[in-house]
Design a protein around this motif. Sequence first.
Motif, PDB file in Angstrom:
ATOM      1  N   LEU A 113     -10.153  -2.167  -4.836  1.00  0.00           N
ATOM      2  CA  LEU A 113     -10.336  -3.512  -5.687  1.00  0.00           C
ATOM      3  C   LEU A 113      -8.805  -3.748  -5.851  1.00  0.00           C
ATOM      4  CD1 LEU A 113     -11.845  -2.239  -8.561  1.00  0.00           C
ATOM      5  CD2 LEU A 113     -12.904  -3.803  -7.658  1.00  0.00           C
ATOM      6  N   LEU A 114      -8.200  -3.178  -6.617  1.00  0.00           N
ATOM      7  CA  LEU A 114      -6.476  -3.853  -6.049  1.00  0.00           C
ATOM      8  C   LEU A 114      -6.040  -4.184  -4.730  1.00  0.00           C
ATOM      9  CD1 LEU A 114      -4.098  -4.290  -7.534  1.00  0.00           C
ATOM     10  CD2 LEU A 114      -3.231  -2.279  -7.087  1.00  0.00           C
ATOM     11  N   GLN A 154      -9.005   6.776  -9.660  1.00  0.00           N
ATOM     12  CA  GLN A 154      -7.385   6.287  -9.808  1.00  0.00           C
ATOM     13  C   GLN A 154      -7.856   4.947  -7.681  1.00  0.00           C
ATOM     14  OE1 GLN A 154      -6.041   4.783 -12.126  1.00  0.00           O
ATOM     15  NE2 GLN A 154      -4.399   2.955 -10.399  1.00  0.00           N
ATOM     16  N   ALA A 159      -7.776  -7.116  -3.311  1.00  0.00           N
ATOM     17  CA  ALA A 159      -7.390  -8.694  -3.569  1.00  0.00           C
ATOM     18  C   ALA A 159      -6.079  -9.156  -3.482  1.00  0.00           C
ATOM     19  CB  ALA A 159      -7.465  -8.228  -5.367  1.00  0.00           C
ATOM     20  N   VAL A 160      -4.870  -7.568  -2.909  1.00  0.00           N
ATOM     21  CA  VAL A 160      -3.975  -8.710  -2.520  1.00  0.00           C
ATOM     22  C   VAL A 160      -4.054  -8.644  -1.186  1.00  0.00           C
ATOM     23  CG1 VAL A 160      -1.507  -7.572  -1.405  1.00  0.00           C
ATOM     24  CG2 VAL A 160      -2.009  -7.456  -3.536  1.00  0.00           C
ATOM     25  N   LEU A 220      -9.246   2.134  -7.491  1.00  0.00           N
ATOM     26  CA  LEU A 220      -9.039   1.457  -8.466  1.00  0.00           C
ATOM     27  C   LEU A 220      -8.109   0.539  -7.066  1.00  0.00           C
ATOM     28  CD1 LEU A 220      -8.886   2.131 -11.733  1.00  0.00           C
ATOM     29  CD2 LEU A 220     -11.185   0.417 -11.140  1.00  0.00           C
ATOM     30  N   ASP A 221      -7.372   1.990  -6.709  1.00  0.00           N
ATOM     31  CA  ASP A 221      -6.313   0.768  -6.041  1.00  0.00           C
ATOM     32  C   ASP A 221      -6.641   0.760  -4.533  1.00  0.00           C
ATOM     33  OD1 ASP A 221      -4.104   1.055  -7.714  1.00  0.00           O
ATOM     34  OD2 ASP A 221      -3.999   3.626  -6.809  1.00  0.00           O
ATOM     35  N   CYS A 277       0.798  -1.447   0.406  1.00  0.00           N
ATOM     36  CA  CYS A 277      -0.153  -0.123   0.037  1.00  0.00           C
ATOM     37  C   CYS A 277       0.501   0.863   0.193  1.00  0.00           C
ATOM     38  CB  CYS A 277      -0.646   0.334   1.260  1.00  0.00           C
ATOM     39  SG  CYS A 277      -1.426  -0.902   0.983  1.00  0.00           S
ATOM     40  N   ILE A 293       1.747   2.221  -3.317  1.00  0.00           N
ATOM     41  CA  ILE A 293       0.496   2.013  -4.320  1.00  0.00           C
ATOM     42  C   ILE A 293       0.009   4.227  -3.867  1.00  0.00           C
ATOM     43  CG2 ILE A 293      -1.860   2.713  -4.536  1.00  0.00           C
ATOM     44  CD1 ILE A 293      -1.688  -0.895  -4.455  1.00  0.00           C
ATOM     45  N   SER A 323     -15.609  -3.957  -3.128  1.00  0.00           N
ATOM     46  CA  SER A 323     -14.919  -3.951  -4.496  1.00  0.00           C
ATOM     47  C   SER A 323     -15.942  -4.575  -5.355  1.00  0.00           C
ATOM     48  CB  SER A 323     -13.849  -4.345  -4.175  1.00  0.00           C
ATOM     49  OG  SER A 323     -14.293  -5.504  -3.489  1.00  0.00           O
TER      50      SER A 323
END
Length: 201
Positions: free
Chosen positions: A131-132, A124, A135-136, A127-128, A12, A15, A59
């Motif tokens: 979602l992203l 963005q 997912a991690v 999305l980060d 994170c 990101i 998400s």
Amino acid sequence: MLESYLTGLVVCGGIIVAIGAQNAYILSQAIRREHHWWSAGICMVADVTLFTLGMFGVSAALMAMPEALELLRWLGVAFLGWLAVQAFYRASRGRVALEAGEFTKRSLKGVLFTTLAVTLLNPQVYLDTLLLIPAVGAQQENATTFVAGASSASILWFGLVAWGGSALAPVLSRPTAWRLIDGVIGLMMAGIALQLAFSGL
């Protein structure tokens, strides 16, 4: 648990550093020493909230409503473009001109509103954070610890930007440096806006 925390912190952290609009705005506020800790705090709270919501399944709802992301995309393009124009205007006039005329500190309400807009009108960010990162996090042994690590990364980074910009303000506030910073901020905002407009999500 420690591994999950460190994964959240590192992933994170990388990101957050890459989300240029927030960083550029907080840095400019810190250099001005204009309610910069409030701006940093807003970004911290927003990140922690979005990380938590993402891990609890928001998400999936976001993926089910692509039209919402599309609307945010164009709102983001318009708002970031407006911020870019403002930065280029300040760069063209220079710090001295601003101090002699229009450079007056904005109200806390105005700064908070702009910070929220920079944060929430950038697709963005969603999305980060929704979602992203989830997912991690879903692959980690302990999701709660992962969120704690991600939240720590946000708090440390935005605190560093606010403190560093304020501490370096005497150097960075020189007319030439200020024009350069405003120019770079303008380019970053314009670049993100153009990327959103032409490349989409």
